[in-house]
Scaffold this motif. Structure first.
Motif, short mmCIF file in Angstrom:
data_model
loop_
_atom_site.label_atom_id
_atom_site.label_comp_id
_atom_site.label_asym_id
_atom_site.label_seq_id
_atom_site.Cartn_x
_atom_site.Cartn_y
_atom_site.Cartn_z
N LYS A 44 32.68 30.62 -52.39
CA LYS A 44 32.63 31.23 -53.72
C LYS A 44 32.67 30.19 -54.84
N GLN A 384 26.36 36.05 -55.96
CA GLN A 384 26.39 36.20 -54.52
C GLN A 384 25.33 37.22 -54.12
N ARG A 390 23.85 32.33 -51.98
CA ARG A 390 24.53 32.24 -53.27
C ARG A 390 23.73 31.36 -54.22
#
Length: 614
Positions: A44, A384, A390
């Motif tokens: 992330k 995402q 991503r």
């Protein structure tokens, strides 16, 4: 061109290897990157970060942190000699002064010169992983993380263990290490001792390196934890060609001390970390090794710092706040007695919205007693697309003040410049990464607009060695544009008798509009990367032997390109008794990475390991 084809067809090398355990399976979700304040899962993060995990550290054909980093895309390692006795680390075309080194988040800033930033007291075998942040890190770590940062992460095992290694090789190379973990109840502790030495690969290039590192942790209760680090490294080496070719008998001795104490408090949504640390570097440099009376410099630099970092998680996202105060001092027979003070304030916030989007923005404000307040804003946005793919982009500013050496150092080969201005840059990055079970790939474009870039230059001469002295100065404005691509595939082809585990490949290109000034030679700026291909493969035989092959094609702006091929064979690596063989520069290439040091041709090492675990 043959080197390019050879790499592309023969092997592939990882941009990052992520699994924390000894495995060839990619699992990005298991790694959490701690950037002093925020803990963010690797998959992330909206930055280009490479993580070198434990297995890769063990199986890479390398004897030092510097040599391991040389196989990381976008990282430029310029060694002076073998086994990382001294090396410069540059990221994305940046100089060694523009890269920040850390151990468990503790900054290894050296106000004298970043030549000493890699005086790290931790043996390679004691490292759990290495995190490489590419691009501006000033918003996260402060003004020294100009082009990037490298964080070395160790661990405190909860079980008793002992690891012993010994090795020998060409050039009279010998050494080894002992690493022991001995937890006592809630008190965890690890001690590491290592020794590396060599007679040298050419005249006056011998070295001896000794390291001691102790780390401990104590869980006071469920919410509070104390951690301590104590490190010491002693390095003595012949420095032929390190800084000038006019004095082949240069010699240097360095002692580095590091102590740090950290307290962590965690209560549901609130996290608070406070720490203090002290780093001392003692440097003796001689132009003539056996004639200290001819010219000797003695420097003692001290860095003392206090830091506070905190985060709070709410329905609005994660907020981070940090404070740091640092004092840098030096007592020097050449530079004089100098000191400077810093005060920094960090603030940032991260949110997730519309299910697939996340954003992070913040600012670092720094007060330096000579230049006043400077502010470094930055932001990141991630999308995402699905569990595997991503997209991300980020921008930020960075800043670096000159070192004491750039400002005040003088000897028969160098002049100082006390009128230097700080370097400043504006950075932009956009990238895409794909992470599947057995496949990872990434494509990144970055741009860096630099003002007041510092480089050392001198007037050319027909006389060898050149009698003119190097002098640092500010280059008005330089634009860097770069492309980074990589792919890694855990193939697992074959049977138990012979299996190909992984293949990978990376290519990095950097274009800079920096040109050599007419009638001047450049020491550092024109040595930055232009083309870099890194490739590798790993195979396994009979479930006991592991073969790792890695190759690099390196082309810098003003130096001849070269191709290096290295290999390592491990037998029973994680068993109680194991053995390994290493071959470096198999292609016997002639090359120079830094200074005037001709690097060695083909050379070999061999050793054993003993592992005891309870």
């Amino acid at each position: 061109m043959k080197s390019f084809i050879l790499i592309a067809l023969s092997m592939l090398f990882p941009t990052y290897v992520i699994a924390n355990q000894d495995s060839t399976t990619l699992d990005l979700g298991e790694i959490t990157v701690m950037e002093n304040r925020m803990e963010i899962p690797f998959n992330k993060i909206s930055r280009n970060i490479s993580v070198i995990h434990r297995k890769a550290i063990e199986t890479t054909p390398a004897r030092s942190i510097q040599e391991i980093l040389a196989f990381t895309p976008g990282v430029d390692i310029r060694q002076r000699g073998v086994s990382g006795v001294q090396a410069n680390v540059g990221i994305r075309g940046g100089s060694f002064e523009q890269t920040l080194m850390l151990i468990n988040g503790i900054k290894l800033t050296d106000p004298q010169t970043s030549h000493h930033q890699m005086n790290i007291p931790v043996p390679v075998q004691a490292i759990q992983r290495i995190e490489v942040l590419k691009g501006p890190g000033s918003r996260i770590f402060g003004q020294n993380a100009y082009a990037g940062a490298v964080n070395i992460v160790t661990s405190l095992p909860e079980t008793t263990s002992l690891n012993i290694q010994g090795f020998g090789g060409d050039f009279g190379m010998r050494g080894g290490h002992l690493i022991s973990s001995l937890p006592i109840g809630k008190y965890k502790q690890t001690i590491s001792i290592s020794h590396d030495a060599s007679e040298g690969h050419w005249y006056n290039s011998d070295f001896k390196v000794n390291n001691i590192f102790y780390e401990s942790g104590f869980d006071i209760n469920k919410k509070n934890e104390l951690n301590a680090m104590i490190g010491y490294t002693d390095r003595k080496f012949g420095a032929n060609g390190f800084y000038t070719n006019a004095f082949p008998d240069q010699w240097e001795a360095i002692e580095t001390y590091l102590t740090a104490l950290t307290h962590s408090f965690r209560d549901n949504q609130f996290y608070l970390q406070t720490r203090g640390y002290w780093r001392r570097n003692v440097d003796e440099f001689r132009l003539r090794r056996n004639e200290p009376e001819f010219f000797t410099n003695n420097h003692i630099s001290d860095v003392m710092a206090l830091e506070l970092n905190s985060t709070y998680t709410s329905s609005l996202g994660v907020s981070g706040l940090g404070l740091e105060a640092r004092q840098e001092k030096i007592e020097s027979t050449n530079l004089g007695n100098r000191e400077r003070s810093f005060l920094g304030v960090f603030a940032e916030h991260r949110i997730e919205f519309w299910e697939k989007f996340d954003a992070r923005a913040g600012i670092y404000s720094n007060y330096y007693n000579e230049y006043g307040w400077k502010h470094f804003p930055g932001a990141e946005i991630g999308f995402q697309a699905n569990k595997l793919s991503r997209l991300y982009t980020n921008f930020g500013t960075s800043y670096r003040i000159p070192s004491f050496t750039e400002l005040y150092y003088e000897d028969p080969s160098n002049l100082s410049n006390p009128n230097l201005l700080p370097e400043e840059a504006w950075n932009f990055e956009i990238g895409w990464k794909l992470n599947r079970k057995n496949l990872s790939s990434e494509v990144v474009y970055f741009h860096r607009a630099t003002d007041n870039l510092i480089d050392w230059t001198r007037i050319p001469s027909d006389i060898t060695p050149n009698p003119n002295r190097w002098t640092p100065g500010n280059i008005s404005s330089v634009q860097f544009n770069g492309l980074e691509t990589s792919i890694r595939y855990s193939v697992n082809w074959g049977s138990q008798k012979a299996k190909l585990n992984e293949l990978s490949l990376s290519y990095n290109y950097i274009q800079a509009d920096l040109v050599q000034a007419e009638g001047m030679e450049s020491r550092y700026a024109l040595n930055s990367l232009r083309n870099q291909i890194i490739a590798g493969m790993q195979a396994e035989f009979m479930g006991k032997a592991e073969l790792t092959i890695k190759g690099r094609h390196v082309e810098r702006m003003a130096l001849d390109p070269y191709f290096l091929l290295d290999a390592r064979l491990d037998y029973n690596r994680i068993k109680p008794v194991g053995f390994f063989l290493e071959a470096s520069n198999i292609t016997n290439a002639e090359y120079i990475e830094a200074g005037f040091v001709q690097m060695p041709g083909r050379w070999f090492k061999a050793g054993f390991t003993l592992n005891v675990n309870k």
